[in-house]
Design a protein around this motif. Structure first.
Motif, PDB file in Angstrom:
ATOM      1  N   ALA A 199       4.823   1.112  -4.956  1.00  9.92           N
ATOM      2  CA  ALA A 199       3.698   1.809  -4.964  1.00  9.92           C
ATOM      3  C   ALA A 199       2.808   1.618  -3.690  1.00  9.92           C
ATOM      4  O   ALA A 199       3.101   0.652  -3.186  1.00  9.92           O
ATOM      5  N   TYR A 200       2.295   2.732  -3.288  1.00 11.02           N
ATOM      6  CA  TYR A 200       1.206   2.749  -2.139  1.00 11.02           C
ATOM      7  C   TYR A 200      -0.029   3.092  -2.720  1.00 11.02           C
ATOM      8  O   TYR A 200      -0.144   4.158  -3.585  1.00 11.02           O
ATOM      9  N   PHE A 201      -0.960   2.516  -2.215  1.00 11.13           N
ATOM     10  CA  PHE A 201      -2.469   2.898  -2.794  1.00 11.13           C
ATOM     11  C   PHE A 201      -3.379   2.838  -1.781  1.00 11.13           C
ATOM     12  O   PHE A 201      -3.396   2.093  -0.732  1.00 11.13           O
ATOM     13  N   GLY A 202      -4.151   3.998  -1.516  1.00  9.70           N
ATOM     14  CA  GLY A 202      -4.973   4.116  -0.580  1.00  9.70           C
ATOM     15  C   GLY A 202      -5.046   5.590   0.087  1.00  9.70           C
ATOM     16  O   GLY A 202      -4.314   6.476  -0.424  1.00  9.70           O
ATOM     17  N   ASN A 203      -5.925   5.984   0.835  1.00  7.83           N
ATOM     18  CA  ASN A 203      -6.040   7.263   1.564  1.00  7.83           C
ATOM     19  C   ASN A 203      -4.671   7.667   2.061  1.00  7.83           C
ATOM     20  O   ASN A 203      -4.267   6.896   2.870  1.00  7.83           O
ATOM     21  N   VAL A 204      -4.275   8.990   1.839  1.00 15.02           N
ATOM     22  CA  VAL A 204      -3.021   9.363   2.581  1.00 15.02           C
ATOM     23  C   VAL A 204      -3.504   9.828   4.001  1.00 15.02           C
ATOM     24  O   VAL A 204      -3.883  10.932   4.071  1.00 15.02           O
ATOM     25  N   SER A 205      -3.307   9.025   5.215  1.00 16.24           N
ATOM     26  CA  SER A 205      -3.904   9.208   6.487  1.00 16.24           C
ATOM     27  C   SER A 205      -2.729   8.650   7.305  1.00 16.24           C
ATOM     28  O   SER A 205      -2.067   7.541   6.988  1.00 16.24           O
ATOM     29  N   PRO A 206      -2.547   9.181   8.800  1.00 18.70           N
ATOM     30  CA  PRO A 206      -1.864   8.544   9.590  1.00 18.70           C
ATOM     31  C   PRO A 206      -1.579   7.086   9.913  1.00 18.70           C
ATOM     32  O   PRO A 206      -0.968   6.629   9.700  1.00 18.70           O
ATOM     33  N   HIS A 207      -2.913   6.543  10.139  1.00 20.07           N
ATOM     34  CA  HIS A 207      -3.039   5.023  10.321  1.00 20.07           C
ATOM     35  C   HIS A 207      -2.631   4.191   9.117  1.00 20.07           C
ATOM     36  O   HIS A 207      -2.375   2.931   9.334  1.00 20.07           O
ATOM     37  N   LYS A 208      -2.546   4.916   7.886  1.00 16.79           N
ATOM     38  CA  LYS A 208      -2.311   4.066   6.821  1.00 16.79           C
ATOM     39  C   LYS A 208      -0.579   3.712   6.681  1.00 16.79           C
ATOM     40  O   LYS A 208      -0.141   3.199   5.644  1.00 16.79           O
ATOM     41  N   GLY A 209      -0.142   4.414   7.544  1.00 20.74           N
ATOM     42  CA  GLY A 209       1.661   4.266   7.602  1.00 20.74           C
ATOM     43  C   GLY A 209       2.514   4.830   6.445  1.00 20.74           C
ATOM     44  O   GLY A 209       3.337   4.655   6.124  1.00 20.74           O
ATOM     45  N   VAL A 210       1.702   5.945   5.716  1.00 20.25           N
ATOM     46  CA  VAL A 210       2.237   6.678   4.806  1.00 20.25           C
ATOM     47  C   VAL A 210       3.478   7.599   5.244  1.00 20.25           C
ATOM     48  O   VAL A 210       4.474   7.651   4.518  1.00 20.25           O
TER      49      VAL A 210
END
Length: 421
Positions: free
Chosen positions: A241-252
């Motif tokens: 699971a991934y948690f957090g804003n879906v944004s480029p710098h978050k590595g999604v």
């Protein structure tokens, strides 16, 4: 009675960032302590408080809310008049704080520091540095705007390469001006050694920066023994699971590329992405959806989640993945995962590497390396013994009670020093 005013640039009622939860939880916890009174002051834009005039003072239960208008992100100064000073004065008069503890100065404006010092000359000011906004005008990311490479800090010429429309002299003046305003702060708090080092290099004296690691409320150690029945049911630990804003710098996007590689290898696992797209632009949103489609059935985007649901979500999760490509400071999701006994796979940089010890309570991967992330996730999904060993690691995050204790000790030390003098 020790009176504390906690100050944040948002409220968890409308923003689900870690800083907001830390500020609110700390204010509430301080209020439960004997001989301590604490209140929370936050800022709100017209998006959260439509119709409110800039500078007006309102309330959410016992919390104060000052509405803000125009704000210059480069200079970190407000451009919405001076009526907010009257509202700030009313809050200070009502609370009569001994300590004002700020969780950043963005949106509130750096001018709040000399304003507090002028209105309440005897108050002690603490400032927790949750991010790099003060150092980096690129949303505090310490990433270059052109190629998204990690940057170690401010240099006028280097900053100009990111903002060519702003000459080097203005970048240098920005630094000098902010340093001057920050001189009003008695002590800075850093949640990681890495962040402390960045601000020390930027110009804040290292001896004025105290490291207090973040903690999550109710983060009690959990029993990690796995029953024989559960072992029989789960021979693989393959739920990520991934948690957090879906944004480029978050590595999604790196995570989804890894998912596509795992799909090509015909591995059977699941990746749940919990978080909203927020203010993502159309180009990123389109690219995200395209990469999600390429990941096929392995990955699904479940959208934003409620913090109250997190324990249940983590109970259905084996591994928490934090693939950020920027210098994360101290992500709360890592603390929440460790408190729930869930190993973390994260980029081995910044504050993340301080929270997760590779091979002890989680796994490190090189940032931005989808191939390495895919290999690590494949091993994690197929090696049940690895999960049990990492999940049972005795190293646990700081308890919230200890977190509050450390802040109280720091706040009270201000007045012990005065008495000794």
């Amino acid at each position: 009675m020790l009176r504390v005013l906690e100050v944040a640039h948002d409220h968890p009622s409308w923003t689900t960032g870690g800083t907001e939860f830390i500020a609110k939880d700390l204010a509430d916890a301080l209020n439960f302590r004997e001989d301590v009174s604490a209140r929370l002051l936050v800022a709100a834009t017209s998006l959260q408080r439509p119709g409110s005039a800039p500078g007006s003072l309102e309330a959410i239960d016992d919390d104060f809310v000052i509405s803000t208008g125009r704000y210059d992100r480069f200079s970190m100064l407000r451009d919405d008049g001076t009526s907010w000073l009257d509202s700030l004065g009313k809050v200070l008069e009502t609370v009569r704080p001994d300590v004002v503890h700020l969780h950043g100065i963005d949106r509130l404006g750096a001018e709040i520091l000399p304003a507090i010092r002028r209105m309440a000359p005897r108050v002690r000011i603490a400032l927790t540095l949750h991010d790099y906004q003060i150092i980096c005008p690129n949303d505090g990311l310490l990433l270059t705007t052109r190629d998204q490479k990690r940057c170690m800090g401010m240099q006028a010429d280097r900053c100009r390469s990111c903002f060519p429309q702003i000459d080097a002299a203005r970048h240098a003046l920005r630094q000098t001006h902010l340093q001057s305003l920050l001189s009003a702060v008695d002590v800075f708090i850093a949640p990681s050694e890495f962040l402390k080092s960045r601000f020390a290099d930027w110009g804040i004296p290292a001896d004025k920066i105290r490291v207090i690691r973040n903690a999550v409320k109710h983060a009690a150690p959990v029993k990690l023994a796995v029953s024989s029945e559960l072992k029989a049911q789960r021979t693989r630990r393959d739920r990520f699971a991934y948690f957090g804003n879906v944004s480029p710098h978050k590595g999604v996007m790196v995570l989804l590329e890894a998912a596509a590689r795992l799909k090509a290898r015909e591995l059977d696992l699941r990746i749940d992405i919990h978080g909203g797209l927020g203010w993502a632009d159309e180009a990123f949103t389109s690219a995200f959806r395209d990469r999600l489609e390429h990941a096929g059935i392995l990955a699904q985007h479940l959208g934003p989640y409620d913090r109250g649901d997190l324990p249940n979500i983590l109970a259905r999760t084996d591994w928490v993945v934090v693939p950020s490509t920027w210098w994360e400071n101290a992500p709360l999701v890592i603390l929440e995962a460790r408190a729930a006994g869930r190993p973390v796979i994260c980029s081995g940089i910044g504050g993340m590497s301080e929270l997760v010890t590779d091979g002890v309570d989680g796994l490190h991967v090189p940032p931005g390396d989808a191939s390495a992330l895919a290999d690590t996730m494949a091993k994690a999904a197929t090696d049940t013994g690895l999960w049990e060993r990492l999940a049972s690691a005795p190293r646990m995050p700081l308890s919230h009670e200890a977190f509050v204790d450390q802040h109280l000790d720091l706040f009270r030390s201000f007045f012990k020093r005065v008495a000794a003098a």
